[in-house]
Scaffold this motif. Sequence first.
Motif, PDB file in Angstrom:
ATOM      1  N   LEU A 123       0.870  -1.180   0.000  1.00 41.26           N
ATOM      2  CA  LEU A 123       0.000   0.000   0.000  1.00 41.26           C
ATOM      3  C   LEU A 123       0.905   1.228   0.000  1.00 41.26           C
ATOM      4  O   LEU A 123       1.713   1.413   0.918  1.00 41.26           O
ATOM      5  N   PHE A 124       0.793   2.049  -1.030  1.00 45.85           N
ATOM      6  CA  PHE A 124       1.659   3.214  -1.200  1.00 45.85           C
ATOM      7  C   PHE A 124       0.851   4.454  -0.822  1.00 45.85           C
ATOM      8  O   PHE A 124      -0.099   4.820  -1.513  1.00 45.85           O
ATOM      9  N   ALA A 125       1.195   5.067   0.287  1.00 46.57           N
ATOM     10  CA  ALA A 125       0.395   6.179   0.820  1.00 46.57           C
ATOM     11  C   ALA A 125       1.099   7.507   0.570  1.00 46.57           C
ATOM     12  O   ALA A 125       2.275   7.666   0.906  1.00 46.57           O
ATOM     13  N   SER A 126       0.369   8.435  -0.032  1.00 41.99           N
ATOM     14  CA  SER A 126       0.973   9.725  -0.350  1.00 41.99           C
ATOM     15  C   SER A 126      -0.094  10.815  -0.299  1.00 41.99           C
ATOM     16  O   SER A 126      -1.276  10.557  -0.507  1.00 41.99           O
ATOM     17  N   SER A 127       0.334  12.045  -0.057  1.00 38.60           N
ATOM     18  CA  SER A 127      -0.626  13.148  -0.011  1.00 38.60           C
ATOM     19  C   SER A 127      -0.814  13.795  -1.375  1.00 38.60           C
ATOM     20  O   SER A 127      -1.617  14.702  -1.520  1.00 38.60           O
ATOM     21  N   GLU A 128      -0.066  13.358  -2.390  1.00 36.10           N
ATOM     22  CA  GLU A 128      -0.297  13.864  -3.755  1.00 36.10           C
ATOM     23  C   GLU A 128       0.231  12.867  -4.771  1.00 36.10           C
ATOM     24  O   GLU A 128       1.163  12.104  -4.477  1.00 36.10           O
ATOM     25  N   ALA A 129      -0.378  12.845  -5.942  1.00 36.68           N
ATOM     26  CA  ALA A 129       0.072  11.944  -7.010  1.00 36.68           C
ATOM     27  C   ALA A 129      -0.328  12.519  -8.358  1.00 36.68           C
ATOM     28  O   ALA A 129      -1.500  12.838  -8.589  1.00 36.68           O
ATOM     29  N   HIS A 130       0.644  12.656  -9.223  1.00 36.61           N
ATOM     30  CA  HIS A 130       0.391  13.105 -10.587  1.00 36.61           C
ATOM     31  C   HIS A 130      -0.325  11.989 -11.353  1.00 36.61           C
ATOM     32  O   HIS A 130       0.011  10.841 -11.184  1.00 36.61           O
ATOM     33  N   PRO A 131      -1.318  12.219 -12.203  1.00 35.69           N
ATOM     34  CA  PRO A 131      -1.823  13.517 -12.634  1.00 35.69           C
ATOM     35  C   PRO A 131      -3.045  13.992 -11.840  1.00 35.69           C
ATOM     36  O   PRO A 131      -3.769  14.866 -12.315  1.00 35.69           O
ATOM     37  N   LEU A 132      -3.259  13.445 -10.658  1.00 32.97           N
ATOM     38  CA  LEU A 132      -4.477  13.796  -9.920  1.00 32.97           C
ATOM     39  C   LEU A 132      -4.328  15.101  -9.146  1.00 32.97           C
ATOM     40  O   LEU A 132      -5.208  15.951  -9.147  1.00 32.97           O
ATOM     41  N   ILE A 133      -3.207  15.227  -8.459  1.00 28.87           N
ATOM     42  CA  ILE A 133      -2.969  16.426  -7.660  1.00 28.87           C
ATOM     43  C   ILE A 133      -1.466  16.567  -7.472  1.00 28.87           C
ATOM     44  O   ILE A 133      -0.795  15.589  -7.169  1.00 28.87           O
ATOM     45  N   LYS A 134      -0.959  17.792  -7.702  1.00 34.25           N
ATOM     46  CA  LYS A 134       0.500  17.939  -7.641  1.00 34.25           C
ATOM     47  C   LYS A 134       0.891  19.309  -7.120  1.00 34.25           C
ATOM     48  O   LYS A 134       0.363  20.322  -7.569  1.00 34.25           O
ATOM     49  N   VAL A 138       6.712  11.383  -8.137  1.00 35.06           N
ATOM     50  CA  VAL A 138       7.154  10.070  -7.652  1.00 35.06           C
ATOM     51  C   VAL A 138       5.944   9.166  -7.401  1.00 35.06           C
ATOM     52  O   VAL A 138       5.903   8.014  -7.855  1.00 35.06           O
ATOM     53  N   SER A 139       4.943   9.695  -6.712  1.00 37.95           N
ATOM     54  CA  SER A 139       3.786   8.862  -6.352  1.00 37.95           C
ATOM     55  C   SER A 139       2.960   8.466  -7.569  1.00 37.95           C
ATOM     56  O   SER A 139       2.227   7.481  -7.533  1.00 37.95           O
ATOM     57  N   GLY A 140       3.072   9.259  -8.643  1.00 34.45           N
ATOM     58  CA  GLY A 140       2.346   8.913  -9.859  1.00 34.45           C
ATOM     59  C   GLY A 140       3.116   7.928 -10.731  1.00 34.45           C
ATOM     60  O   GLY A 140       2.536   7.304 -11.618  1.00 34.45           O
ATOM     61  N   SER A 141       4.413   7.785 -10.496  1.00 36.78           N
ATOM     62  CA  SER A 141       5.171   6.904 -11.398  1.00 36.78           C
ATOM     63  C   SER A 141       5.828   5.704 -10.726  1.00 36.78           C
ATOM     64  O   SER A 141       5.892   4.636 -11.333  1.00 36.78           O
ATOM     65  N   LEU A 142       6.280   5.836  -9.487  1.00 35.58           N
ATOM     66  CA  LEU A 142       6.912   4.679  -8.836  1.00 35.58           C
ATOM     67  C   LEU A 142       5.941   3.495  -8.689  1.00 35.58           C
ATOM     68  O   LEU A 142       6.312   2.361  -9.019  1.00 35.58           O
ATOM     69  N   PRO A 143       4.695   3.711  -8.219  1.00 30.13           N
ATOM     70  CA  PRO A 143       3.789   2.558  -8.127  1.00 30.13           C
ATOM     71  C   PRO A 143       3.589   1.856  -9.471  1.00 30.13           C
ATOM     72  O   PRO A 143       3.541   0.626  -9.535  1.00 30.13           O
ATOM     73  N   ARG A 144       3.544   2.645 -10.543  1.00 32.59           N
ATOM     74  CA  ARG A 144       3.397   2.028 -11.868  1.00 32.59           C
ATOM     75  C   ARG A 144       4.599   1.152 -12.189  1.00 32.59           C
ATOM     76  O   ARG A 144       4.460   0.039 -12.696  1.00 32.59           O
ATOM     77  N   ALA A 145       5.799   1.679 -11.883  1.00 29.43           N
ATOM     78  CA  ALA A 145       7.027   0.914 -12.178  1.00 29.43           C
ATOM     79  C   ALA A 145       7.080  -0.359 -11.333  1.00 29.43           C
ATOM     80  O   ALA A 145       7.542  -1.402 -11.787  1.00 29.43           O
ATOM     81  N   ILE A 146       6.571  -0.291 -10.112  1.00 27.96           N
ATOM     82  CA  ILE A 146       6.595  -1.474  -9.236  1.00 27.96           C
ATOM     83  C   ILE A 146       5.535  -2.486  -9.694  1.00 27.96           C
ATOM     84  O   ILE A 146       5.770  -3.697  -9.703  1.00 27.96           O
ATOM     85  N   LEU A 147       4.392  -1.959 -10.126  1.00 29.89           N
ATOM     86  CA  LEU A 147       3.352  -2.850 -10.672  1.00 29.89           C
ATOM     87  C   LEU A 147       3.881  -3.596 -11.902  1.00 29.89           C
ATOM     88  O   LEU A 147       3.626  -4.789 -12.079  1.00 29.89           O
TER      89      LEU A 147
END
Length: 493
Positions: free
Chosen positions: A4-15, A22-31
């Motif tokens: 579970l990757f918890a963050s207060s912002e993630a591109h492209p939703l809120i930046k 990081v929160s918009g791309s690292l989870p994708r790379a890990i998936l």
Amino acid sequence: MNILFASSEAHPLIKTGGLADVSGSLPRAILNQHQDIRLIIPAYRQVLKQGNRVELAAYLDLPGVDEPVRILCGRLPGSKVVLYLVDSPAHFDREGNPYTMDDGDPWPDNALRFSVFCRAVHAIAVDAAGLGWRADIVHCNDWQTGLVPPMLAETPHSPASIFTIHNLAYQGLFDWDTFESLGLPLHWWSMEALEFHDQFSFIKGGLVFSDWLTTVSPTYAREIRTRTYGYGLEGLLNHRMDTLTGILNGVDYTVWNPGGDPHIPVPYNRRSLFHKAENKRALLERFGLPVKDAVPLFAIISRLVGQKGIDLVLEILPMLLQQGAQLVVLGSGDKLLEAALRKARTQNPESIGLHIGYDEPLAHHIEAGADVFLMPSRFEPCGLNQIYSLRYGTVPVVRRTGGLADTVVDTTAETLADKTATGFCFDTPAAPALWEAVERALHHYRAPERWQHLIETGMRQDFSWRRSAEHYIELYERVLTQRQPVTRQATTL
Ligand code: ADP
């Protein structure tokens, strides 16, 4: 692994800055590396307004919150990453910045807002929300998630936690009354837990209670263990040095790629660099500046805060303009810095272009159109714009600190000879040192062949997420393997 990757912002939703990238791309790379990673962020108004498809997945009754909190489930746009949104309208459904009001001051209820977020993260991680999914690892990011590791530590057989420091300067400090009002376990008010010089520190929750700490570059991981960069937390970070790793951020080259960037007038790559000049012309026109091909165009894209050393740029500005250079600036933040930049622009309308505000497409165009990118940060955990600049053939001038030191290779006789030079670095956080680096950049700019080499070497650098994602996965595995079974008394959170 379930992560579970918890963050207060993630591109492209809120930046608001690099954390979102990081929160918009690292989870994708890990998936992509076949892990079940899910992202959780607050359901800010700005996120819900985008109208992405989400379903109501659960209701959570959380202490201190009147209405049940809704957990919405969808996908991070442009990816298959499962996205959870913590929908608590009283806390997140409001106009504007996630952390600050219009005047730049923090929302007065930030401690409550992000404690609600942390409680929701905890509930989902331990499958108390009834989603039928339980995390093995909770990856927390920055102070807004700082209460999650201590909450997990209070829970028997809880998932392991990793806490990533994206910027130690932001700690989430509040007073005792605020702490008391949140109904958190009172024994957390202790030097060994969340108390920090008579204040309640969110970030200490992550620093003390997570199984492993990471930060976003190897150099910053060393720097934060010193007095200069540690904000008084260096003792704690030294104590944890065996469980503190610097992992350099990657960048998302599907978003930041001059060869296929929808935000720039003319796409280009290493073999069609001549198109960069067309982007420069269009950029100068966009800013209403005279088009002068042979004059170097410097650029800044930044939050306008003390960290970024914008005041140093203001100090060297007269000398820079005397050399005939032009400058474009995109940023917002500190009102004094904004005013100083406005004044400089008014005094030099032919040489300075300024856009106060936040404008993602313009940021792309600036990367494509500028010749030199200035990043004289006093400290810089990783920094992303210098990495984008490298890919866009915009030569970075950076202070040798944090991730800037780890990503830009200074131009010297040796690095030119072995073809590793990518930019210009300086050490002392002061105007003369910055000017010395800028002068070297100007000198090389006037030698087009050498400049071309610098650009090409920069564009060849690969800071994609794959390697960093592998590093994080290895770390998750290590933490799960090494984890000592701990039995702690359960507390009602
Ligand atoms: P930080 O997270 O400290 O702000 P980083 O360099 O890590 O610095 O990341 C900044 C990110 O925010 C980059 O993607 C940059 O392009 C973007 N950014 C900063 N200010 C602006 C702005 N005014 N308009 C558009 N993008 C911005």
